[in-house]
Design a protein around this motif. Structure first.
Motif, PDB file in Angstrom:
ATOM      1  N   PRO A   1      -1.484  -2.521  -4.812  1.00  0.00           N
ATOM      2  CA  PRO A   1      -1.929  -3.281  -3.644  1.00  0.00           C
ATOM      3  C   PRO A   1      -1.419  -2.734  -2.314  1.00  0.00           C
ATOM      4  O   PRO A   1      -2.010  -3.005  -1.261  1.00  0.00           O
ATOM      5  CB  PRO A   1      -1.360  -4.679  -3.904  1.00  0.00           C
ATOM      6  N   ALA A   2      -0.321  -1.971  -2.336  1.00  0.00           N
ATOM      7  CA  ALA A   2       0.304  -1.519  -1.091  1.00  0.00           C
ATOM      8  C   ALA A   2      -0.642  -0.696  -0.205  1.00  0.00           C
ATOM      9  O   ALA A   2      -0.739  -0.955   0.994  1.00  0.00           O
ATOM     10  CB  ALA A   2       1.578  -0.731  -1.393  1.00  0.00           C
ATOM     11  N   PRO A   3      -1.353   0.314  -0.747  1.00  0.00           N
ATOM     12  CA  PRO A   3      -2.283   1.061   0.107  1.00  0.00           C
ATOM     13  C   PRO A   3      -3.401   0.194   0.680  1.00  0.00           C
ATOM     14  O   PRO A   3      -3.878   0.441   1.795  1.00  0.00           O
ATOM     15  CB  PRO A   3      -2.855   2.133  -0.835  1.00  0.00           C
ATOM     16  N   LEU A   4      -3.808  -0.839  -0.054  1.00  0.00           N
ATOM     17  CA  LEU A   4      -4.831  -1.749   0.454  1.00  0.00           C
ATOM     18  C   LEU A   4      -4.299  -2.572   1.618  1.00  0.00           C
ATOM     19  O   LEU A   4      -5.033  -2.859   2.577  1.00  0.00           O
ATOM     20  CB  LEU A   4      -5.315  -2.670  -0.662  1.00  0.00           C
ATOM     21  N   LEU A   5      -3.024  -2.943   1.556  1.00  0.00           N
ATOM     22  CA  LEU A   5      -2.405  -3.644   2.679  1.00  0.00           C
ATOM     23  C   LEU A   5      -2.337  -2.743   3.904  1.00  0.00           C
ATOM     24  O   LEU A   5      -2.611  -3.176   5.028  1.00  0.00           O
ATOM     25  CB  LEU A   5      -1.003  -4.124   2.300  1.00  0.00           C
ATOM     26  N   LEU A   6      -1.987  -1.485   3.680  1.00  0.00           N
ATOM     27  CA  LEU A   6      -1.961  -0.512   4.769  1.00  0.00           C
ATOM     28  C   LEU A   6      -3.352  -0.332   5.373  1.00  0.00           C
ATOM     29  O   LEU A   6      -3.520  -0.293   6.598  1.00  0.00           O
ATOM     30  CB  LEU A   6      -1.428   0.830   4.254  1.00  0.00           C
ATOM     31  N   LYS A   7      -4.349  -0.255   4.509  1.00  0.00           N
ATOM     32  CA  LYS A   7      -5.736  -0.132   4.974  1.00  0.00           C
ATOM     33  C   LYS A   7      -6.126  -1.326   5.840  1.00  0.00           C
ATOM     34  O   LYS A   7      -6.749  -1.162   6.902  1.00  0.00           O
ATOM     35  CB  LYS A   7      -6.674  -0.028   3.770  1.00  0.00           C
ATOM     36  N   ALA A   8      -5.760  -2.512   5.395  1.00  0.00           N
ATOM     37  CA  ALA A   8      -6.091  -3.726   6.148  1.00  0.00           C
ATOM     38  C   ALA A   8      -5.450  -3.713   7.531  1.00  0.00           C
ATOM     39  O   ALA A   8      -6.107  -4.047   8.534  1.00  0.00           O
ATOM     40  CB  ALA A   8      -5.638  -4.952   5.370  1.00  0.00           C
ATOM     41  N   LEU A   9      -4.187  -3.312   7.609  1.00  0.00           N
ATOM     42  CA  LEU A   9      -3.489  -3.287   8.890  1.00  0.00           C
ATOM     43  C   LEU A   9      -4.075  -2.247   9.833  1.00  0.00           C
ATOM     44  O   LEU A   9      -4.191  -2.473  11.040  1.00  0.00           O
ATOM     45  CB  LEU A   9      -1.997  -3.026   8.665  1.00  0.00           C
ATOM     46  N   ALA A  10      -4.456  -1.099   9.270  1.00  0.00           N
ATOM     47  CA  ALA A  10      -5.068  -0.050  10.087  1.00  0.00           C
ATOM     48  C   ALA A  10      -6.427  -0.506  10.620  1.00  0.00           C
ATOM     49  O   ALA A  10      -6.745  -0.315  11.804  1.00  0.00           O
ATOM     50  CB  ALA A  10      -5.214   1.236   9.276  1.00  0.00           C
ATOM     51  N   LEU A  11      -7.224  -1.097   9.771  1.00  0.00           N
ATOM     52  CA  LEU A  11      -8.544  -1.595  10.180  1.00  0.00           C
ATOM     53  C   LEU A  11      -8.411  -2.690  11.231  1.00  0.00           C
ATOM     54  O   LEU A  11      -9.192  -2.753  12.193  1.00  0.00           O
ATOM     55  CB  LEU A  11      -9.304  -2.112   8.968  1.00  0.00           C
ATOM     56  N   ASP A  12      -7.436  -3.556  11.058  1.00  0.00           N
ATOM     57  CA  ASP A  12      -7.207  -4.624  12.028  1.00  0.00           C
ATOM     58  C   ASP A  12      -6.857  -4.050  13.394  1.00  0.00           C
ATOM     59  O   ASP A  12      -7.370  -4.502  14.428  1.00  0.00           O
ATOM     60  CB  ASP A  12      -6.084  -5.529  11.528  1.00  0.00           C
TER      61      ASP A  12
ATOM     62  N   LEU B   1      -7.092   6.953   6.795  1.00  0.00           N
ATOM     63  CA  LEU B   1      -7.414   8.066   5.901  1.00  0.00           C
ATOM     64  C   LEU B   1      -6.345   8.229   4.821  1.00  0.00           C
ATOM     65  O   LEU B   1      -6.663   8.466   3.647  1.00  0.00           O
ATOM     66  CB  LEU B   1      -7.564   9.361   6.697  1.00  0.00           C
ATOM     67  N   GLU B   2      -5.086   8.120   5.226  1.00  0.00           N
ATOM     68  CA  GLU B   2      -3.990   8.222   4.254  1.00  0.00           C
ATOM     69  C   GLU B   2      -4.047   7.059   3.257  1.00  0.00           C
ATOM     70  O   GLU B   2      -3.807   7.243   2.056  1.00  0.00           O
ATOM     71  CB  GLU B   2      -2.639   8.232   4.975  1.00  0.00           C
ATOM     72  N   ALA B   3      -4.369   5.872   3.751  1.00  0.00           N
ATOM     73  CA  ALA B   3      -4.479   4.706   2.873  1.00  0.00           C
ATOM     74  C   ALA B   3      -5.608   4.889   1.864  1.00  0.00           C
ATOM     75  O   ALA B   3      -5.447   4.584   0.676  1.00  0.00           O
ATOM     76  CB  ALA B   3      -4.712   3.450   3.707  1.00  0.00           C
ATOM     77  N   GLU B   4      -6.746   5.388   2.329  1.00  0.00           N
ATOM     78  CA  GLU B   4      -7.892   5.603   1.434  1.00  0.00           C
ATOM     79  C   GLU B   4      -7.551   6.615   0.347  1.00  0.00           C
ATOM     80  O   GLU B   4      -7.932   6.441  -0.816  1.00  0.00           O
ATOM     81  CB  GLU B   4      -9.103   6.095   2.248  1.00  0.00           C
ATOM     82  N   THR B   5      -6.833   7.663   0.715  1.00  0.00           N
ATOM     83  CA  THR B   5      -6.439   8.671  -0.273  1.00  0.00           C
ATOM     84  C   THR B   5      -5.477   8.066  -1.297  1.00  0.00           C
ATOM     85  O   THR B   5      -5.607   8.297  -2.507  1.00  0.00           O
ATOM     86  CB  THR B   5      -5.770   9.873   0.423  1.00  0.00           C
ATOM     87  N   ALA B   6      -4.520   7.279  -0.807  1.00  0.00           N
ATOM     88  CA  ALA B   6      -3.565   6.624  -1.713  1.00  0.00           C
ATOM     89  C   ALA B   6      -4.282   5.665  -2.663  1.00  0.00           C
ATOM     90  O   ALA B   6      -3.947   5.581  -3.842  1.00  0.00           O
ATOM     91  CB  ALA B   6      -2.506   5.879  -0.904  1.00  0.00           C
ATOM     92  N   ILE B   7      -5.284   4.959  -2.159  1.00  0.00           N
ATOM     93  CA  ILE B   7      -6.053   4.026  -2.996  1.00  0.00           C
ATOM     94  C   ILE B   7      -6.797   4.782  -4.091  1.00  0.00           C
ATOM     95  O   ILE B   7      -6.855   4.337  -5.243  1.00  0.00           O
ATOM     96  CB  ILE B   7      -7.041   3.218  -2.134  1.00  0.00           C
ATOM     97  N   SER B   8      -7.369   5.932  -3.739  1.00  0.00           N
ATOM     98  CA  SER B   8      -8.111   6.711  -4.730  1.00  0.00           C
ATOM     99  C   SER B   8      -7.205   7.220  -5.846  1.00  0.00           C
ATOM    100  O   SER B   8      -7.633   7.371  -6.988  1.00  0.00           O
ATOM    101  CB  SER B   8      -8.819   7.892  -4.052  1.00  0.00           C
ATOM    102  N   LEU B   9      -5.932   7.456  -5.521  1.00  0.00           N
ATOM    103  CA  LEU B   9      -4.982   7.954  -6.513  1.00  0.00           C
ATOM    104  C   LEU B   9      -4.359   6.820  -7.328  1.00  0.00           C
ATOM    105  O   LEU B   9      -4.052   6.997  -8.508  1.00  0.00           O
ATOM    106  CB  LEU B   9      -3.873   8.753  -5.810  1.00  0.00           C
ATOM    107  N   SER B  10      -4.158   5.663  -6.695  1.00  0.00           N
ATOM    108  CA  SER B  10      -3.572   4.501  -7.389  1.00  0.00           C
ATOM    109  C   SER B  10      -4.381   3.252  -7.060  1.00  0.00           C
ATOM    110  O   SER B  10      -3.957   2.414  -6.252  1.00  0.00           O
ATOM    111  CB  SER B  10      -2.111   4.308  -6.958  1.00  0.00           C
ATOM    112  N   PRO B  11      -5.551   3.129  -7.660  1.00  0.00           N
ATOM    113  CA  PRO B  11      -6.446   2.012  -7.309  1.00  0.00           C
ATOM    114  C   PRO B  11      -5.905   0.627  -7.654  1.00  0.00           C
ATOM    115  O   PRO B  11      -6.383  -0.364  -7.112  1.00  0.00           O
ATOM    116  CB  PRO B  11      -7.715   2.321  -8.121  1.00  0.00           C
ATOM    117  N   ARG B  12      -4.919   0.542  -8.540  1.00  0.00           N
ATOM    118  CA  ARG B  12      -4.366  -0.762  -8.919  1.00  0.00           C
ATOM    119  C   ARG B  12      -3.177  -1.173  -8.061  1.00  0.00           C
ATOM    120  O   ARG B  12      -2.668  -2.282  -8.201  1.00  0.00           O
ATOM    121  CB  ARG B  12      -3.948  -0.742 -10.387  1.00  0.00           C
TER     122      ARG B  12
END
Length: 213
Positions: free
Chosen positions: A89-100, A76-87
């Protein structure tokens, strides 16, 4: 002639007014945009940091239900960070690790693909990019080994160059070679893993399977 002179003077006046407006107005516009961007970036960083804390706790706990709950919070925190800074890559990496961690490897792979896509990947330092490539290779092998083993090998070779010769990456590279029947390459990778970590059980098991111990 007088008409031309008058026209030139009018043009000069218009140009002067335009320059005045540019000096007075556009810097304020740029500053406003910069402040908005910085504010969003700071908020994104806060959510990212909070997400990494949740993920670290999720990995450290031995209780599966608690780990899953913490991983969801990290997501959830990663998704919020992505929405604020879509360009970024760090929040996307966090999202990937959480999903994994939650067991959603296909979705985790998609998030990593986005993080490693252009132009986002340019924001990653060498070691960060290397670690991401190694993780992507791991997920590729977990999701569809038959179709993705060649691209996983490419990711691992590049990842090892960027991140340094880590035991985990070398063992995974050895497994990829082994699965493809490339025994000598597999032997090399497992051997390099043992140099990095002499006590590596995974590397020794790999060499045992190849009949080289």
């Amino acid at each position: 002639m007088a008409f031309i002179d008058a026209a030139i003077q009018v043009l000069i006046l218009i140009f002067a007014v335009a320059m005045f407006i540019a000096i007075q107005y556009f810097p304020k516009q740029a500053l406003t945009k910069l402040r908005t961007k910085n504010r969003a970036s700071l908020q994104s960083n806060r959510h990212f940091i909070q997400g990494t804390h949740f993920l670290a706790k999720a990995k450290s706990t031995s209780h599966k239900s608690q780990s899953l709950s913490l991983a969801k919070n990290a997501l959830l925190e990663a998704e919020t960070a992505i929405s604020l800074s879509p360009r970024d890559p760090a929040p996307l990496l966090l999202k990937a690790l959480a999903l994994d961690l939650m067991g959603h490897k296909g979705s985790a792979l998609k998030a990593l693909e986005s993080a490693l896509s252009s132009p986002r990947v340019k924001s990653l330092e060498g070691r960060e990019r290397g670690d991401a490539l190694i993780k992507r290779a791991e997920l590729k092998m977990a999701v569809n080994r038959r179709r993705r083993v060649d691209s996983a090998i490419d990711d691992l070779k590049e990842g090892v160059k960027l991140s340094g010769e880590g035991e985990r990456a070398l063992c995974l590279l050895g497994q990829c070679y082994e699965w493809k029947g490339m025994r000598e390459d597999a032997k090399w990778a497992f051997g390099e893993a043992l140099k990095v970590q002499p006590g590596s059980v995974e590397a020794r098991n790999g060499l045992d399977r190849l009949g080289l111990q």
